[in-house]
Structure formats: C-alpha cells, structure tokens
Scaffold this motif. Structure first.
Motif, mmCIF file in Angstrom:
data_model
loop_
_atom_site.group_PDB
_atom_site.id
_atom_site.type_symbol
_atom_site.label_atom_id
_atom_site.label_comp_id
_atom_site.label_asym_id
_atom_site.label_seq_id
_atom_site.Cartn_x
_atom_site.Cartn_y
_atom_site.Cartn_z
ATOM 1 N N LEU A 16 -7.342 33.953 -16.969
ATOM 2 C CA LEU A 16 -7.691 32.929 -17.954
ATOM 3 C C LEU A 16 -6.663 31.808 -17.977
ATOM 4 O O LEU A 16 -7.018 30.640 -18.176
ATOM 5 C CB LEU A 16 -7.831 33.560 -19.346
ATOM 6 C CG LEU A 16 -9.046 34.455 -19.541
ATOM 7 C CD1 LEU A 16 -9.029 35.082 -20.925
ATOM 8 C CD2 LEU A 16 -10.334 33.683 -19.320
ATOM 9 N N GLU A 19 -7.486 29.723 -15.076
ATOM 10 C CA GLU A 19 -8.691 28.965 -15.396
ATOM 11 C C GLU A 19 -8.358 27.765 -16.276
ATOM 12 O O GLU A 19 -8.841 26.654 -16.035
ATOM 13 C CB GLU A 19 -9.721 29.858 -16.084
ATOM 14 C CG GLU A 19 -11.008 29.138 -16.437
ATOM 15 C CD GLU A 19 -12.008 30.031 -17.129
ATOM 16 O OE1 GLU A 19 -13.196 29.935 -16.788
ATOM 17 O OE2 GLU A 19 -11.616 30.820 -18.025
ATOM 18 N N ALA A 20 -7.538 27.976 -17.289
ATOM 19 C CA ALA A 20 -7.140 26.865 -18.171
ATOM 20 C C ALA A 20 -6.414 25.789 -17.378
ATOM 21 O O ALA A 20 -6.638 24.593 -17.579
ATOM 22 C CB ALA A 20 -6.254 27.384 -19.305
ATOM 23 N N LEU A 23 -9.073 23.913 -15.393
ATOM 24 C CA LEU A 23 -10.045 23.167 -16.185
ATOM 25 C C LEU A 23 -9.505 21.844 -16.712
ATOM 26 O O LEU A 23 -10.238 20.857 -16.786
ATOM 27 C CB LEU A 23 -10.537 24.013 -17.361
ATOM 28 C CG LEU A 23 -11.576 25.058 -17.014
ATOM 29 C CD1 LEU A 23 -11.796 26.002 -18.179
ATOM 30 C CD2 LEU A 23 -12.876 24.406 -16.606
ATOM 31 N N THR A 36 -16.799 22.347 -17.907
ATOM 32 C CA THR A 36 -17.311 23.562 -18.535
ATOM 33 C C THR A 36 -18.564 24.052 -17.812
ATOM 34 O O THR A 36 -18.706 25.238 -17.521
ATOM 35 C CB THR A 36 -17.624 23.308 -20.026
ATOM 36 O OG1 THR A 36 -16.423 22.895 -20.672
ATOM 37 C CG2 THR A 36 -18.171 24.541 -20.703
ATOM 38 N N VAL A 39 -17.818 25.899 -14.581
ATOM 39 C CA VAL A 39 -17.378 27.284 -14.775
ATOM 40 C C VAL A 39 -18.584 28.197 -14.983
ATOM 41 O O VAL A 39 -18.698 29.259 -14.364
ATOM 42 C CB VAL A 39 -16.406 27.388 -15.972
ATOM 43 C CG1 VAL A 39 -16.187 28.833 -16.377
ATOM 44 C CG2 VAL A 39 -15.088 26.727 -15.634
ATOM 45 N N TYR A 79 -15.403 28.232 -26.073
ATOM 46 C CA TYR A 79 -14.064 28.638 -25.649
ATOM 47 C C TYR A 79 -13.607 27.815 -24.438
ATOM 48 O O TYR A 79 -12.487 27.310 -24.404
ATOM 49 C CB TYR A 79 -14.075 30.136 -25.311
ATOM 50 C CG TYR A 79 -12.845 30.628 -24.602
ATOM 51 C CD1 TYR A 79 -11.653 30.818 -25.295
ATOM 52 C CD2 TYR A 79 -12.872 30.895 -23.239
ATOM 53 C CE1 TYR A 79 -10.516 31.259 -24.646
ATOM 54 C CE2 TYR A 79 -11.744 31.345 -22.585
ATOM 55 C CZ TYR A 79 -10.568 31.521 -23.292
ATOM 56 O OH TYR A 79 -9.442 31.954 -22.651
ATOM 57 N N VAL A 80 -14.478 27.656 -23.460
ATOM 58 C CA VAL A 80 -14.097 26.922 -22.244
ATOM 59 C C VAL A 80 -13.884 25.445 -22.555
ATOM 60 O O VAL A 80 -12.966 24.818 -22.014
ATOM 61 C CB VAL A 80 -15.135 27.142 -21.126
ATOM 62 C CG1 VAL A 80 -14.839 26.269 -19.923
ATOM 63 C CG2 VAL A 80 -15.146 28.608 -20.715
ATOM 64 N N LEU A 83 -10.480 25.189 -24.021
ATOM 65 C CA LEU A 83 -9.475 25.248 -22.947
ATOM 66 C C LEU A 83 -9.364 23.923 -22.220
ATOM 67 O O LEU A 83 -8.263 23.437 -21.937
ATOM 68 C CB LEU A 83 -9.830 26.331 -21.926
ATOM 69 C CG LEU A 83 -9.663 27.793 -22.287
ATOM 70 C CD1 LEU A 83 -10.033 28.670 -21.091
ATOM 71 C CD2 LEU A 83 -8.253 28.092 -22.730
ATOM 72 N N THR A 84 -10.500 23.331 -21.896
ATOM 73 C CA THR A 84 -10.538 22.103 -21.112
ATOM 74 C C THR A 84 -9.898 20.944 -21.864
ATOM 75 O O THR A 84 -9.173 20.140 -21.279
ATOM 76 C CB THR A 84 -11.993 21.753 -20.733
ATOM 77 O OG1 THR A 84 -12.586 22.883 -20.101
ATOM 78 C CG2 THR A 84 -12.060 20.569 -19.808
#
Length: 144
Positions: A16, A19-20, A23, A36, A39, A79-80, A83-84
């Motif tokens: 994760l 991923e962050a 992103l 997003t 992903v 959530y994504v 993060l982005t």
C-alpha cells in the motif's frame, strides 16, 4: 499459520505504501480520478482472471448477498482517491500513518461491538495503548 498471515499482512501494508507512492505522481500527470480508475481497472482485470482459474464454480451468487456488504466497493475508490490526493501534499509516511490511525481506531470499535459479522474482541488497555502510540507517531512525523 498465524505468523505467516501476519507476515502476509505486513507485506500487504508495504504494498500500500508503494501504491501511494505511485498514485501521487500518476494523479499529478493524468488526474486523480484517472489514477484511481487505473488502479481499479487493472485490479478488476487481474481479479477476473484469478476468478476464472481459482474461484469455485458452485459458490453462491454475488447478487444474492445482502446489499450492505457491497459498501466496500464504494470505500475502496474513496480510499484510493484519498491516497492519490494526500500523498503528494503530506508525503507517504504521513498518509500511511494517518490511514493506519483511522484503521486501528475504527477496527477497535468494530471488534469491540462485533459489527459487520465479526467476532467480539473487547477493547483492552493494550489495544488503547497501541492506538495512542500510532497517534503519537502521527504527531511526531508531522513535526519532523
């Protein structure tokens, strides 16, 4: 077996963070919502392929399940997107510690009351202290 699962979960957490990190720049280039979508698009294709080969053929219908269980499909993109948007502004460490603080806080509540069909696990002093340490880490990283 429990140790193996804990190690897998730790590896997932590391994923994760990666991923962050991916992103943020992707969102800056193509836009937060397109990042997003990328992903979930890639994830949907991969999951579909895994289902074709590994999913039991006689499992209950997805559409026969209670609709409240599908809320995870809404929470994932939220959530994504968080993060982005947050990662480029506050960094990966702050984003992940903030996410972790929220996860642990809500998880303690879900466990304590046995919500969402989970077994009851009472909040005890050790769990509260763990949450306090995570919040302290959040403040320390924010000041650093």
């Amino acid at each position: 077996m429990q140790l193996i699962l804990i190690l897998i979960v730790i590896a997932g957490g590391m994923g994760l963070s990666v991923e962050a990190g991916l992103l943020g720049p992707l969102g800056g280039e193509v836009g937060d919502l397109w990042a997003t979508f990328s992903v979930f698009g890639v994830g949907a294709v991969l999951t579909f392929l895994l289902m074709l080969f590994f999913s039991p053929r006689n499992s209950p219908s997805f559409f026969a399940q209670p609709s409240w269980q599908l809320i995870g499909g809404v929470l994932g993109p939220v959530y994504v997107i968080i993060l982005t948007v947050a990662t480029p502004a506050i960094g990966i460490a702050m984003t992940m510690i903030g996410i972790l603080a929220g996860q642990v806080f809500k998880s303690l509540i879900i466990d304590h009351f046995g919500l969402l069909g989970t077994p009851h696990r009472k909040i005890d002093n050790k769990r509260i202290i763990a949450l306090i340490f995570i919040i302290a880490a959040l403040f320390m990283v924010a000041q650093g």
